[in-house]
Design an enzyme around this catalytic site. Structure first.
Site, PDB file in Angstrom:
ATOM      1  CG  HIS A 303      -2.077   0.935   1.093  1.00 25.51           C
ATOM      2  ND1 HIS A 303      -1.987   2.279   1.330  1.00 25.51           N
ATOM      3  CD2 HIS A 303      -3.342   0.688   0.693  1.00 25.51           C
ATOM      4  CE1 HIS A 303      -3.174   2.833   1.093  1.00 25.51           C
ATOM      5  NE2 HIS A 303      -4.010   1.906   0.709  1.00 25.51           N
ATOM      6  CG  ASP A 360      -8.346  -4.330  -2.881  1.00 24.58           C
ATOM      7  OD1 ASP A 360      -7.550  -3.377  -2.999  1.00 24.58           O
ATOM      8  OD2 ASP A 360      -9.573  -4.218  -2.993  1.00 24.58           O
TER       9      ASP A 360
HETATM   10  C1  SDX Z   1      -6.218   0.020  -2.995  1.00 27.98           C
HETATM   11  O1  SDX Z   1      -4.384   4.502  -2.151  1.00 27.98           O
HETATM   12  C2  SDX Z   1      -5.333   3.902  -1.525  1.00 27.98           C
HETATM   13  O2  SDX Z   1      -5.715   4.254  -0.428  1.00 27.98           O
HETATM   14  C3  SDX Z   1      -5.957   2.722  -2.253  1.00 27.98           C
HETATM   15  C4  SDX Z   1      -6.963   1.896  -1.482  1.00 27.98           C
HETATM   16  C5  SDX Z   1      -8.245   2.654  -1.241  1.00 27.98           C
HETATM   17  O3  SDX Z   1      -8.963   2.300  -0.291  1.00 27.98           O
HETATM   18  O4  SDX Z   1      -8.590   3.532  -2.070  1.00 27.98           O
HETATM   19  O5  SDX Z   1      -6.404   1.502  -0.244  1.00 27.98           O
HETATM   20  C6  SDX Z   1      -7.357   0.643  -2.268  1.00 27.98           C
HETATM   21  O6  SDX Z   1      -6.000   0.340  -4.145  1.00 27.98           O
HETATM   22  C7  SDX Z   1      -5.327  -0.931  -2.256  1.00 27.98           C
HETATM   23  C8  SDX Z   1      -4.131  -1.449  -3.129  1.00 27.98           C
HETATM   24  C9  SDX Z   1      -4.639  -2.536  -4.056  1.00 27.98           C
HETATM   25  N1  SDX Z   1      -3.596  -2.930  -5.010  1.00 27.98           N
HETATM   26  C10 SDX Z   1      -2.945  -4.086  -4.898  1.00 27.98           C
HETATM   27  O7  SDX Z   1      -3.118  -4.901  -3.986  1.00 27.98           O
HETATM   28  C11 SDX Z   1      -1.975  -4.372  -6.056  1.00 27.98           C
HETATM   29  C12 SDX Z   1      -0.665  -4.929  -5.501  1.00 27.98           C
HETATM   30  N2  SDX Z   1       0.028  -3.869  -4.775  1.00 27.98           N
HETATM   31  C13 SDX Z   1       1.071  -3.132  -5.479  1.00 27.98           C
HETATM   32  O8  SDX Z   1       0.892  -3.016  -6.845  1.00 27.98           O
HETATM   33  C14 SDX Z   1       1.513  -1.882  -4.746  1.00 27.98           C
HETATM   34  O9  SDX Z   1       1.780  -2.259  -3.458  1.00 27.98           O
HETATM   35  C15 SDX Z   1       0.599  -0.665  -4.723  1.00 27.98           C
HETATM   36  C16 SDX Z   1       0.149  -0.276  -6.077  1.00 27.98           C
HETATM   37  C17 SDX Z   1      -0.582  -0.899  -3.855  1.00 27.98           C
HETATM   38  C18 SDX Z   1       1.419   0.501  -4.104  1.00 27.98           C
HETATM   39  O10 SDX Z   1       2.398   0.840  -5.021  1.00 27.98           O
HETATM   40  P1  SDX Z   1       3.567   1.885  -4.628  1.00 27.98           P
HETATM   41  O11 SDX Z   1       3.241   2.629  -3.393  1.00 27.98           O
HETATM   42  O12 SDX Z   1       3.878   2.657  -5.863  1.00 27.98           O
HETATM   43  O13 SDX Z   1       4.751   0.933  -4.226  1.00 27.98           O
HETATM   44  P2  SDX Z   1       5.880   0.465  -5.211  1.00 27.98           P
HETATM   45  O14 SDX Z   1       5.263  -0.170  -6.429  1.00 27.98           O
HETATM   46  O15 SDX Z   1       6.852   1.573  -5.392  1.00 27.98           O
HETATM   47  O16 SDX Z   1       6.550  -0.727  -4.363  1.00 27.98           O
HETATM   48  C19 SDX Z   1       7.664  -0.501  -3.496  1.00 27.98           C
HETATM   49  C20 SDX Z   1       8.460  -1.809  -3.552  1.00 27.98           C
HETATM   50  C21 SDX Z   1       8.877  -2.186  -4.974  1.00 27.98           C
HETATM   51  O17 SDX Z   1      10.031  -2.996  -4.874  1.00 27.98           O
HETATM   52  P3  SDX Z   1      11.509  -2.259  -5.063  1.00 27.98           P
HETATM   53  O18 SDX Z   1      11.443  -1.529  -6.400  1.00 27.98           O
HETATM   54  O19 SDX Z   1      11.642  -1.332  -3.873  1.00 27.98           O
HETATM   55  O20 SDX Z   1      12.485  -3.416  -5.067  1.00 27.98           O
HETATM   56  O21 SDX Z   1       7.637  -2.891  -3.084  1.00 27.98           O
HETATM   57  C22 SDX Z   1       7.436  -3.824  -4.153  1.00 27.98           C
HETATM   58  C23 SDX Z   1       7.739  -3.079  -5.434  1.00 27.98           C
HETATM   59  O22 SDX Z   1       8.163  -3.989  -6.454  1.00 27.98           O
HETATM   60  N3  SDX Z   1       6.012  -4.194  -4.090  1.00 27.98           N
HETATM   61  C24 SDX Z   1       5.546  -5.427  -4.286  1.00 27.98           C
HETATM   62  C25 SDX Z   1       4.163  -5.358  -4.089  1.00 27.98           C
HETATM   63  N4  SDX Z   1       3.819  -4.093  -3.788  1.00 27.98           N
HETATM   64  C26 SDX Z   1       4.978  -3.383  -3.797  1.00 27.98           C
HETATM   65  N5  SDX Z   1       6.191  -6.592  -4.594  1.00 27.98           N
HETATM   66  C27 SDX Z   1       5.392  -7.697  -4.710  1.00 27.98           C
HETATM   67  N6  SDX Z   1       4.048  -7.694  -4.539  1.00 27.98           N
HETATM   68  C28 SDX Z   1       3.403  -6.546  -4.224  1.00 27.98           C
HETATM   69  N7  SDX Z   1       2.070  -6.536  -4.043  1.00 27.98           N
END
Ligand code: SDX
Length: 426
Positions: A303, A360
């Site tokens: 998140h 989720d």
């Molecule tokens: C919602 O914003 C809100 O409040 C949203 C929400 C709401 O109520 O409106 O809470 C609802 O959208 C919840 C999120 C639902 N999405 C997912 O579950 C999809 C999976 N999650 C990721 O795609 C990600 O965690 C996000 C999109 C939720 C957040 O993305 P960020 O903040 O841009 O984080 P990032 O992609 O920069 O990740 C930081 C690191 C990265 O690794 P490094 O580059 O540092 O090595 O964490 C890793 C990412 O690759 N990472 C994950 C991951 N989420 C982040 N690695 C594996 N699996 C994951 N789910």
């Protein structure tokens, strides 16, 4: 500390600090470009505040979520969705008479416009329900036109949006399975009306099981708002140009659809099914999620704000057990989800990046227990989020700081060059 000082090319600049009621501090950079010629660069806006808001407070480090000051734990599963929706939109809980009138009005205004019902008959059978929802909500401004310069009857449009979003969702499902439409009743709660419109048959009276009505009420409240998330920021962006409330909310629905945002609940279920069909090999998928060169991510994990457990996922994780026990159901995917959470939370990659289950991760398993088809999970998210989008639309339109949202950029394209005449293009 009431000012921030920056040194730019040897010259010192001061910018005021803004303080929130929960001691958050922001640097007010509204004069930055004018005084320094500089802009900021913050893709994804992870460090950028777009507004001052009194609607929802999140403390991502401590897993805190409050709607209008009330902790989510004191609302979800404790009051009816329609009461929480009133709180969200108007900033206070209703009196008893206000609540009864509000709930009645939500039902009386939840009938899709008779001419608009025809849309379902002519829509593509291939359409995803989120596609139908965003189109139908946008077209509501054609059936309920209002002068964007005079929004004195905005409360009526608010009731129509909250009331009809569930009817549009139920009708799109009924159409997809070839069943006649069921219409809402004033003697049913919001959640009970939705479940009845989804699953009743005209051949006999359908009594909505209390356990299902209560579970859906809780799910809808848990999804009601989340400050400046992607879809809410989209609603605000569109509202800032003075677009009408239907157009603004329709844009929010489209933003929510993405699998990184609201579409994640559908993606979680599909991920759990993929793991289950692959022998339940959870560790294989946790390892896959860590590979930079593979697009697979653990859906429902991570998140932008929560670097601790999402309080909503804590509530849902407990609710799943309670509902399954009360309904006497078993879902093998719940076991896969629990094991996946357990393995990931012990893995250094997830620990270092503070990746926890978000709203989720468990919501889809609960929707599935209620008989909601997977492709409708994000539609359920939109139904819950509707009061939040509306609250932000109202707050933005009343904000004295309101300006049309228009970010800047750093240009990295071609520098000036000249066109050499070519008759091919004539
Ligand atoms: C919602 O914003 C809100 O409040 C949203 C929400 C709401 O109520 O409106 O809470 C609802 O959208 C919840 C999120 C639902 N999405 C997912 O579950 C999809 C999976 N999650 C990721 O795609 C990600 O965690 C996000 C999109 C939720 C957040 O993305 P960020 O903040 O841009 O984080 P990032 O992609 O920069 O990740 C930081 C690191 C990265 O690794 P490094 O580059 O540092 O090595 O964490 C890793 C990412 O690759 N990472 C994950 C991951 N989420 C982040 N690695 C594996 N699996 C994951 N789910």
């Amino acid at each position: 500390m009431d000012k921030a000082k920056f040194l730019v090319s040897g010259k010192e600049y001061e910018f005021p600090l803004l303080n929130g009621t929960e001691n958050e501090v922001a640097v007010d950079i509204r004069k930055l470009r004018e005084s320094t010629g500089l802009i900021t660069y913050d893709p994804g806006y992870g460090n950028t505040g777009s507004c001052r808001s009194a609607i929802t407070f999140i403390d991502g480090d401590n897993g805190i979520l409050r709607y209008r000051g009330y902790p989510i734990e004191e609302l979800a599963g404790q009051i009816r969705f329609s009461a929480a929706a009133y709180l969200m939109v108007y900033g206070r809980l209703p009196s008893e008479s206000e609540f009864l009138e509000w709930r009645k009005q939500l039902t009386l205004n939840s009938f899709v416009h008779a001419s608009q019902v025809n849309f379902f008959d002519n829509y593509s059978a291939l359409a995803h329900p989120m596609n139908i929802l965003s189109s139908m909500v946008s077209s509501m401004s054609a059936f309920y036109p209002y002068d964007a310069e005079d929004e004195s009857d905005i409360d009526l449009h608010i009731r129509r949006l909250i009331g009809q979003v569930k009817t549009i969702a139920a009708f799109s499902y009924r159409k997809s399975v070839g069943l006649p439409y069921i219409y809402p009743r004033t003697d049913h709660s919001y959640a009970a009306n939705f479940l009845r419109m989804m699953f009743a048959t005209p051949a006999e009276e359908y009594v909505v099981p209390k356990v299902m009505e209560n579970a859906l009420d809780m799910l809808l409240i848990l999804h009601m708002d989340h400050e400046q998330n992607c879809s809410t920021s989209t609603v605000r962006m569109v509202a800032s140009s003075m677009s009408n409330i239907y157009a603004s909310v329709s844009a929010g629905i489209s933003a929510l659809w993405g699998r990184l945002h609201g579409g994640a609940n559908e993606a979680v279920l599909n991920m759990l099914q993929r793991i289950s069909e692959d022998g339940g090999n959870v560790s294989k998928y946790v390892e896959l999620a860590k590979k930079k060169d593979d697009p697979f991510r653990l859906m429902g994990f991570g998140h932008r704000v929560y670097k601790n457990f999402d309080p909503r996922s804590r509530i849902l994780k407990k609710a799943v057990d309670d509902v399954f026990n009360e309904m006497g159901i078993h879902d093998p995917l719940l076991g896969v989800a629990r094991e996946l959470e357990d393995v990931a939370l012990k893995d250094d990659f997830f620990i270092q990046r503070k990746l926890y289950p978000n709203v989720d991760f468990y919501s889809g398993i609960l929707y599935r227990a209620l008989g909601i088809p997977t492709e409708m999970f994000t539609v359920l998210f939109a139904i819950g989020r509707m009061p939040g989008w509306i609250a932000h639309w109202l707050e933005m339109r009343a904000d004295p700081d309101l300006r049309i949202q228009r970010p800047r950029q750093i240009y990295i394209g071609e520098t000036k060059r000249h066109y050499e005449k070519n008759d091919t293009f004539l």
